[in-house]
Structures are given as C-alpha cells and as structure tokens.
Design a protein around this motif. Structure first.
Motif, PDB file in Angstrom:
ATOM      1  N   GLU A 115      18.425  27.995  36.931  1.00 16.27           N
ATOM      2  CA  GLU A 115      18.153  27.690  38.228  1.00 16.27           C
ATOM      3  C   GLU A 115      18.160  28.897  39.156  1.00 16.27           C
ATOM      4  OE1 GLU A 115      19.942  23.937  41.267  1.00 16.27           O
ATOM      5  OE2 GLU A 115      21.396  25.645  40.339  1.00 16.27           O
ATOM      6  N   ALA A 116      18.958  29.895  39.221  1.00 18.75           N
ATOM      7  CA  ALA A 116      19.236  30.752  39.851  1.00 18.75           C
ATOM      8  C   ALA A 116      18.022  31.950  39.714  1.00 18.75           C
ATOM      9  CB  ALA A 116      20.298  31.713  39.596  1.00 18.75           C
ATOM     10  N   GLU A 117      17.329  31.658  38.505  1.00 18.84           N
ATOM     11  CA  GLU A 117      15.893  32.674  38.421  1.00 18.84           C
ATOM     12  C   GLU A 117      14.961  32.361  39.305  1.00 18.84           C
ATOM     13  OE1 GLU A 117      14.122  35.839  36.639  1.00 18.84           O
ATOM     14  OE2 GLU A 117      15.887  34.864  36.029  1.00 18.84           O
ATOM     15  N   SER A 118      14.683  31.170  39.647  1.00 25.60           N
ATOM     16  CA  SER A 118      13.593  30.829  40.756  1.00 25.60           C
ATOM     17  C   SER A 118      13.995  31.350  42.113  1.00 25.60           C
ATOM     18  CB  SER A 118      13.302  29.286  40.932  1.00 25.60           C
ATOM     19  OG  SER A 118      14.427  28.653  41.108  1.00 25.60           O
ATOM     20  N   LEU A 119      15.365  31.497  42.373  1.00 23.13           N
ATOM     21  CA  LEU A 119      15.598  31.969  43.766  1.00 23.13           C
ATOM     22  C   LEU A 119      16.352  33.305  43.710  1.00 23.13           C
ATOM     23  CD1 LEU A 119      17.272  28.692  45.081  1.00 23.13           C
ATOM     24  CD2 LEU A 119      15.123  29.586  45.536  1.00 23.13           C
ATOM     25  N   LYS A 120      15.938  34.037  42.746  1.00 22.52           N
ATOM     26  CA  LYS A 120      16.311  35.226  42.375  1.00 22.52           C
ATOM     27  C   LYS A 120      16.860  36.203  43.688  1.00 22.52           C
ATOM     28  CE  LYS A 120      16.364  39.261  39.147  1.00 22.52           C
ATOM     29  NZ  LYS A 120      15.642  39.781  37.881  1.00 22.52           N
ATOM     30  N   ASN A 121      15.662  36.288  44.176  1.00 20.51           N
ATOM     31  CA  ASN A 121      15.548  37.288  45.333  1.00 20.51           C
ATOM     32  C   ASN A 121      16.784  36.719  46.338  1.00 20.51           C
ATOM     33  OD1 ASN A 121      13.917  39.180  44.138  1.00 20.51           O
ATOM     34  ND2 ASN A 121      12.106  37.924  45.121  1.00 20.51           N
ATOM     35  N   LEU A 122      17.034  35.656  46.301  1.00 27.55           N
ATOM     36  CA  LEU A 122      17.983  35.146  47.428  1.00 27.55           C
ATOM     37  C   LEU A 122      19.284  34.739  47.210  1.00 27.55           C
ATOM     38  CD1 LEU A 122      15.373  32.290  48.953  1.00 27.55           C
ATOM     39  CD2 LEU A 122      16.099  34.564  49.947  1.00 27.55           C
ATOM     40  N   VAL A 123      19.481  34.623  45.745  1.00 18.37           N
ATOM     41  CA  VAL A 123      20.912  34.168  45.479  1.00 18.37           C
ATOM     42  C   VAL A 123      21.467  34.965  44.426  1.00 18.37           C
ATOM     43  CG1 VAL A 123      20.101  31.602  45.831  1.00 18.37           C
ATOM     44  CG2 VAL A 123      19.788  32.707  43.614  1.00 18.37           C
ATOM     45  N   ASP A 124      21.119  36.252  44.172  1.00 17.66           N
ATOM     46  CA  ASP A 124      21.723  37.037  43.079  1.00 17.66           C
ATOM     47  C   ASP A 124      23.104  37.161  43.381  1.00 17.66           C
ATOM     48  OD1 ASP A 124      19.025  39.531  42.219  1.00 17.66           O
ATOM     49  OD2 ASP A 124      19.411  37.496  41.637  1.00 17.66           O
ATOM     50  N   GLU A 125      23.516  37.526  44.385  1.00 19.72           N
ATOM     51  CA  GLU A 125      24.864  37.765  45.019  1.00 19.72           C
ATOM     52  C   GLU A 125      25.918  36.489  44.688  1.00 19.72           C
ATOM     53  OE1 GLU A 125      25.518  39.458  48.548  1.00 19.72           O
ATOM     54  OE2 GLU A 125      27.765  39.425  48.329  1.00 19.72           O
ATOM     55  N   VAL A 126      25.240  35.482  45.069  1.00 16.38           N
ATOM     56  CA  VAL A 126      25.975  34.187  45.062  1.00 16.38           C
ATOM     57  C   VAL A 126      25.944  33.710  43.627  1.00 16.38           C
ATOM     58  CG1 VAL A 126      25.784  31.514  45.337  1.00 16.38           C
ATOM     59  CG2 VAL A 126      25.227  33.279  47.213  1.00 16.38           C
ATOM     60  N   THR A 127      25.039  33.769  42.722  1.00 18.92           N
ATOM     61  CA  THR A 127      25.053  33.658  41.459  1.00 18.92           C
ATOM     62  C   THR A 127      26.161  34.407  40.734  1.00 18.92           C
ATOM     63  OG1 THR A 127      22.892  33.000  41.523  1.00 18.92           O
ATOM     64  CG2 THR A 127      23.793  33.429  39.189  1.00 18.92           C
ATOM     65  N   SER A 128      26.337  35.532  40.940  1.00 17.82           N
ATOM     66  CA  SER A 128      27.125  36.559  40.388  1.00 17.82           C
ATOM     67  C   SER A 128      28.492  36.014  40.361  1.00 17.82           C
ATOM     68  CB  SER A 128      26.906  38.045  40.755  1.00 17.82           C
ATOM     69  OG  SER A 128      27.653  38.896  40.145  1.00 17.82           O
ATOM     70  N   GLU A 129      28.758  35.610  41.851  1.00 17.69           N
ATOM     71  CA  GLU A 129      30.204  35.175  42.013  1.00 17.69           C
ATOM     72  C   GLU A 129      30.256  33.849  41.289  1.00 17.69           C
ATOM     73  OE1 GLU A 129      30.252  36.933  46.628  1.00 17.69           O
ATOM     74  OE2 GLU A 129      30.111  34.896  46.297  1.00 17.69           O
ATOM     75  N   LYS A 130      29.583  32.879  41.393  1.00 14.77           N
ATOM     76  CA  LYS A 130      29.905  31.741  40.747  1.00 14.77           C
ATOM     77  C   LYS A 130      29.985  31.826  39.187  1.00 14.77           C
ATOM     78  CE  LYS A 130      27.719  28.701  44.023  1.00 14.77           C
ATOM     79  NZ  LYS A 130      29.186  27.980  44.104  1.00 14.77           N
ATOM     80  N   ILE A 131      29.162  32.746  38.483  1.00 14.57           N
ATOM     81  CA  ILE A 131      29.295  33.105  37.054  1.00 14.57           C
ATOM     82  C   ILE A 131      30.663  33.672  36.769  1.00 14.57           C
ATOM     83  CG2 ILE A 131      28.687  34.743  35.373  1.00 14.57           C
ATOM     84  CD1 ILE A 131      25.687  34.181  36.191  1.00 14.57           C
ATOM     85  N   GLU A 132      31.219  34.612  38.014  1.00 14.30           N
ATOM     86  CA  GLU A 132      32.388  35.226  37.501  1.00 14.30           C
ATOM     87  C   GLU A 132      33.423  33.878  37.578  1.00 14.30           C
ATOM     88  OE1 GLU A 132      33.279  37.903  36.443  1.00 14.30           O
ATOM     89  OE2 GLU A 132      35.405  37.958  36.448  1.00 14.30           O
ATOM     90  N   HIS A 133      33.411  33.028  38.515  1.00 15.23           N
ATOM     91  CA  HIS A 133      34.382  31.833  38.696  1.00 15.23           C
ATOM     92  C   HIS A 133      34.293  31.050  37.315  1.00 15.23           C
ATOM     93  CE1 HIS A 133      36.445  28.655  40.531  1.00 15.23           C
ATOM     94  NE2 HIS A 133      35.454  27.905  40.399  1.00 15.23           N
ATOM     95  N   THR A 134      33.353  31.145  36.738  1.00  9.38           N
ATOM     96  CA  THR A 134      33.282  29.992  35.345  1.00  9.38           C
ATOM     97  C   THR A 134      34.101  30.742  34.532  1.00  9.38           C
ATOM     98  OG1 THR A 134      31.475  30.919  34.829  1.00  9.38           O
ATOM     99  CG2 THR A 134      30.963  29.152  36.047  1.00  9.38           C
ATOM    100  N   HIS A 135      34.024  32.171  34.459  1.00  9.41           N
ATOM    101  CA  HIS A 135      34.580  32.869  33.463  1.00  9.41           C
ATOM    102  C   HIS A 135      36.255  32.773  33.755  1.00  9.41           C
ATOM    103  CE1 HIS A 135      31.568  35.085  31.142  1.00  9.41           C
ATOM    104  NE2 HIS A 135      30.976  35.281  32.467  1.00  9.41           N
ATOM    105  N   THR A 136      36.540  32.787  34.977  1.00  7.69           N
ATOM    106  CA  THR A 136      38.053  32.560  35.430  1.00  7.69           C
ATOM    107  C   THR A 136      38.343  31.171  34.810  1.00  7.69           C
ATOM    108  OG1 THR A 136      37.792  33.856  37.336  1.00  7.69           O
ATOM    109  CG2 THR A 136      39.601  32.485  37.441  1.00  7.69           C
ATOM    110  N   MET A 137      37.803  29.980  35.144  1.00  9.49           N
ATOM    111  CA  MET A 137      37.807  28.726  34.772  1.00  9.49           C
ATOM    112  C   MET A 137      37.933  28.606  33.329  1.00  9.49           C
ATOM    113  SD  MET A 137      35.496  26.239  37.180  1.00  9.49           S
ATOM    114  CE  MET A 137      36.093  24.971  36.668  1.00  9.49           C
ATOM    115  N   GLU A 138      37.062  29.279  32.596  1.00  7.05           N
ATOM    116  CA  GLU A 138      37.232  29.243  31.147  1.00  7.05           C
ATOM    117  C   GLU A 138      38.701  29.941  30.565  1.00  7.05           C
ATOM    118  OE1 GLU A 138      34.256  31.584  29.120  1.00  7.05           O
ATOM    119  OE2 GLU A 138      34.698  30.984  27.099  1.00  7.05           O
TER     120      GLU A 138
END
Length: 524
Positions: A115-138
C-alpha cells in the motif's frame, strides 16, 4: 480351570503389594505386621498380648501399606497418563500459535509495504514508523507467549519432580517413614490464554491525510480465548474398563467447599416436640418443618415454632422416615413391609412393597433422589436402593469375601461422595460402603464402648453419629477418621438419638430424655 473357577481374581498390577519386612524390636523372632490404633505404632502379633496393648484395637499393617501404596501408585499414574501429556500438548499449542503469529505479522507488514509503495514519496516516514510499531507489537505478543511457554516448562519440571517423589515413596522399605508422609497433592495445570493476533486495516490514499490513508495495526477488543485443558475424565475414558474403575474409585468429591468446621458450637434453637414421648429420629423438609418420631410409633410434624401440624401412627421403628427433595416425606411400616410416601400437599400413598423383607430404615438421596432402605429378614440384613420412582436398582448384602455386611441397619444415610453410611445397632459399628456397594470401612468408636444410633452427613463429607454409650455425637471424616466429640454432656446432651442436617447446614439433635430437639450451628 474347574478347580479355580470360583476364585477371586484381579489384574496382577492391582494386587496387594507385600509389606516390607521389619523385625520387631521387642521380639526379634517376629516380623512387624500389625498396627495399634491406640499407640499409633506398628507392632508384631506377640506384642498384642503384652499388657501395654491390652484392650487396644489393631489393624492389619499389610492392609494399611497396600492402601498407601495404591494411593501413591494412583497419583503417579495421573502424572504419567494425564498431567504430563496434557501439559506437553499445551506447550505444543503455544509453539504453533507463535508460528502463526509470525505469519500473520509478516503478512500485515507485506500489505502495508504494498500500500505504501504507491504513496512512497508521501508516506515513507509514516510507513517506517508504523512498521516499527508492528515490531514492537510482535515483540510484546511473543514475549507473552514466551512467558506462557516458560510457565509450562516450570510446571513440567515440577511434574517430573513430583513423579520422582512418588517413585521414591513407592520404593519405600522403611515402614515408619510410611506414616510420616502426608499425601502429596498435585498442583493444577496453569491456565494460559491464546494470543489475539492484530488485524491490519487498510486505508485510502489521500495526499493531504497520509496518516489516515495508511492502514493501522491494532489488537481486536476480543476476550482472549482460554486454552482448552482436557479433563482427566475425558482422558481416562480411553482406559481399559478395569483401569477406569480403579481410577474412579480413588477420586474424591471435587465439590467446591466454601464451608469449614467452626471453632465453637452454637445453639440456634430448641424444640420440645409435641406428640412424641422422645425424639428417636428426626428429619427436616425443605420448608424447615421438623418431623420427629418416638419408640412407640408416633410420627409428628411441627412448624418452625414447634406447633404440632400432623400426627401419624406408624409401627415401631428406628430411622424409618426421611425428607425428600420435593418437600415430602417417606416412611416405612415394618409390620406391613410397606414404604409410604407423603406428598408436599399431605397426601399419603403406598409407595413400595418390600415383600418378605422388613424395612427398618430409609434415606432419600440428596444427590439424585434415590431411596436407600435398610431391611432385615430372619438372620439376614441388606440395604436396597430404589429409584425415586420406586424401581429396585441395587441390593447390598455381603462384602467381596461373602461376609454379611449388616445385622441391624437401623439408621442409614448417604455421604457427599456417594458412600452409603449405615448405623448398625447389632454390630456396634458404622458400616460404610461405596456407591457400588463395595465395603470401605467400619467405624467402631473410641475406647471400649460404642453403641451407634442416629447418623447423618454434611456437605463437607463429614459423618456424624450418635453414641448412646458415651452419650455423645462423634464427628468423622469421610474415610472414617475420628475428628472430635462434636457434642457431649458438656453441651447439655444426655441421651442423643436422632440426627439430621438441613439445607442451611444446621445440625438437629433429637434426645430420648428430655424429649427435645436441639438445633446447632457447627459449620462456618
């Protein structure tokens, strides 16, 4: 073979184990094989004749050893057949859940990246934060699962230790140690919950609201599902019939006990029962109304204030009436060999005909409504079980050696574990059999004299019995162990005869002289 067709047989692994040999300290040529109840010590047969043991009661040490051995063997078997396999299955379940969580979390991360790939230029930073959040949850979920895994590792270690302990006890050769160990109880299997995996919720693309457009990960507000722990009964269903029967016979009632013995006895109230000359036997119905009978056939009912409600003339008897689950009463007529039933609306009907047997005692089961009847005929005696509809189900007359169990079962009751407890006037003993009719134990009082009369049980499995010899009420545990003299002359009891416990756990004690019924509170 014809020569052994009538012999008693059983599985070899269920045999009585031989008593370890120990030389008597006082008689070196004799082996210790008897247990003195009074001195609480093992002795030899020659010691029985010594003045120190004169008048004492003895048990066969081999029987005690066999009972203890069977108990330990049963607990050891539970560990091997139930606790260990079930715990290992639960641990495997946790490992599978951990694998599934990893797959789910990886799938969520993949979806987020696509999903983030199509909005890469706009959401790289947000995506990185959310991915990090999933690792924390895991990590949090896996940490919780790792903790659960450790819980079962610890519990399995504990079970192996218990297994080793039981094996050590089963190999005990020193008899004295046999009596020092208390029965070890196995701690229950810890409960854990299955993890609730996060769910990825996809968002919609919007340049001005990138955070909202991107999906988020959260844990559903769902109550965690408890892991299913298979019951011991379900596991033992697959045992051979003989093994299952043996295991079930060793199980005790699992009823949740919210009561305990009070440190003191409290008198609640006292009746001066009208219409009877003495209170030989007492019953209390669901409404709290009292039924009392005397030695010449008067059966009366009173209200809570002691006012006479009914007076029925019956044949002379002992424990010949009992309150039923529906609020009625059942009583026997030993002259007509008939059992009558009084319905809650006071209708008296003929219920059961006992043929050539004379019914002298009766009890209505609080467990299933069955009717237990003590009967005599010439020099025979038995206990017969009827369904609540009056159909004969079971006859109990002899033990597994063919010996007569009863002589005069004049009062009868049923314990919380299904045991049938009979006060036998002629045997000077309380005779207890299990619900299958197998003899469990006799109780013959404390000291030289014991004359049984009224008997009842309570929700904790205690057995209470009147002793007219010592003018007291004995309190026993469900295995016949003496706990205390619950009532004696110190509490104003002179001639206790009738006993019963109502639904509020109050103890009713009927006396011969004076003709009173006293109510006590002894549980808290």
């Amino acid at each position: 073979m014809p020569s052994t067709k009538n012999h008693e047989i059983f599985l070899y692994r269920h045999r009585k184990h031989q008593l370890p040999v120990e030389i008597c300290q006082h008689h070196p040529t004799r082996n210790v094989d008897i247990f003195c109840r009074e001195c609480i010590t093992p002795i030899c047969s020659k010691c029985c004749t010594m003045k120190e043991h004169k008048g004492h009661e003895f048990d066969d040490l081999e029987d005690i050893y066999a009972e203890k051995y069977a108990l330990w063997q049963g607990e050891f078997s539970k560990i091997q057949k139930y606790f260990l396999p079930t715990s290992k299955d639960l641990k495997t379940d946790i490992e599978e859940d951990a694998t599934e969580i990893k797959k789910i979390m990886e799938s969520i991360r993949t979806s987020m990246k696509v999903e983030a790939e199509s909005l890469k230029n706009l959401v790289d930073e947000v995506t990185s934060e959310k991915i990090e959040h999933t690792h924390t949850m895991e990590k949090s979920l896996l940490k919780k699962l790792k903790s659960q895994e450790k819980t079962y590792d610890d519990y399995i270690t504990y079970l192996w230790k218990m297994s080793d302990d039981f094996q050590e006890y089963l190999s005990i050769t020193n008899q004295k140690l046999l009596f020092q160990f208390k029965t070890l109880k196995i701690q229950p299997i810890p409960e854990t919950t299955k993890p609730v995996p996060p769910v990825f919720t996809a968002g919609k693309f919007n340049k001005d609201d990138a955070i909202k457009l991107l999906g988020k990960v959260n844990v559903p507000n769902t109550e965690p599902e408890k892991r299913k722990i298979q019951s011991m009964e379900a596991v033992t269903t697959h045992m051979k019939p003989t093994e299952k029967k043996l295991e079930q016979s060793r199980e005790k009632s699992n009823m949740k006990q919210t009561l305990s013995l009070s440190s003191s006895l409290t008198k609640v109230r006292e009746y001066n029962a009208p219409g009877v000359y003495n209170a030989w036997h007492v019953s209390v119905d669901k409404s709290g109304r009292l039924w009392a009978s005397d030695g010449i056939g008067n059966l009366v009912q009173t209200d809570l204030q002691g006012n006479l409600l009914q007076n029925i003339q019956t044949s002379v008897g002992f424990g010949y009436h009992t309150a039923t689950q529906d609020g009625g009463l059942i009583y026997t007529d030993k002259d007509k060999n008939v059992i009558y039933r009084i319905t809650p609306d006071q209708q008296i009907t003929e219920f059961i005909k006992t043929g050539g047997w004379t019914p002298i005692s009766v009890h209505s089961s609080r467990i299933n409504g069955d009717i237990l009847v003590g009967m005599i005929k010439t020099r025979e005696a038995k206990v017969t079980r009827y369904s609540k509809a009056g159909k004969e189900i079971q006859n109990i007359q002899r033990d597994n050696k063919g010996q007569e169990l009863y002589e005069c079962p004049h009062c009868i009751t049923e314990n919380a574990n299904g045991d049938i407890c009979t006060s036998d006037y002629s045997k000077y003993a309380v005779v207890v059999v299990n619900k299958s009719g197998q003899h469990r134990f006799p109780y013959k009082g404390q000291g030289s004299g014991f004359r049984t009369y009224g008997i009842c049980t309570d929700v904790l499995g205690h057995i209470l019995v009147c002793d007219t010899f010592s003018k007291s009420v004995h309190l026993l545990d469900q295995d016949g162990g003496f706990l205390s003299f619950l009532l004696s002359s110190q509490q104003g009891i002179e001639r206790p005869r009738g006993l019963c416990v109502d639904d509020e756990n109050n103890l009713y004690v009927g006396q011969c002289f004076p003709k009173t019924v006293t109510v006590y509170k002894y549980l808290q």
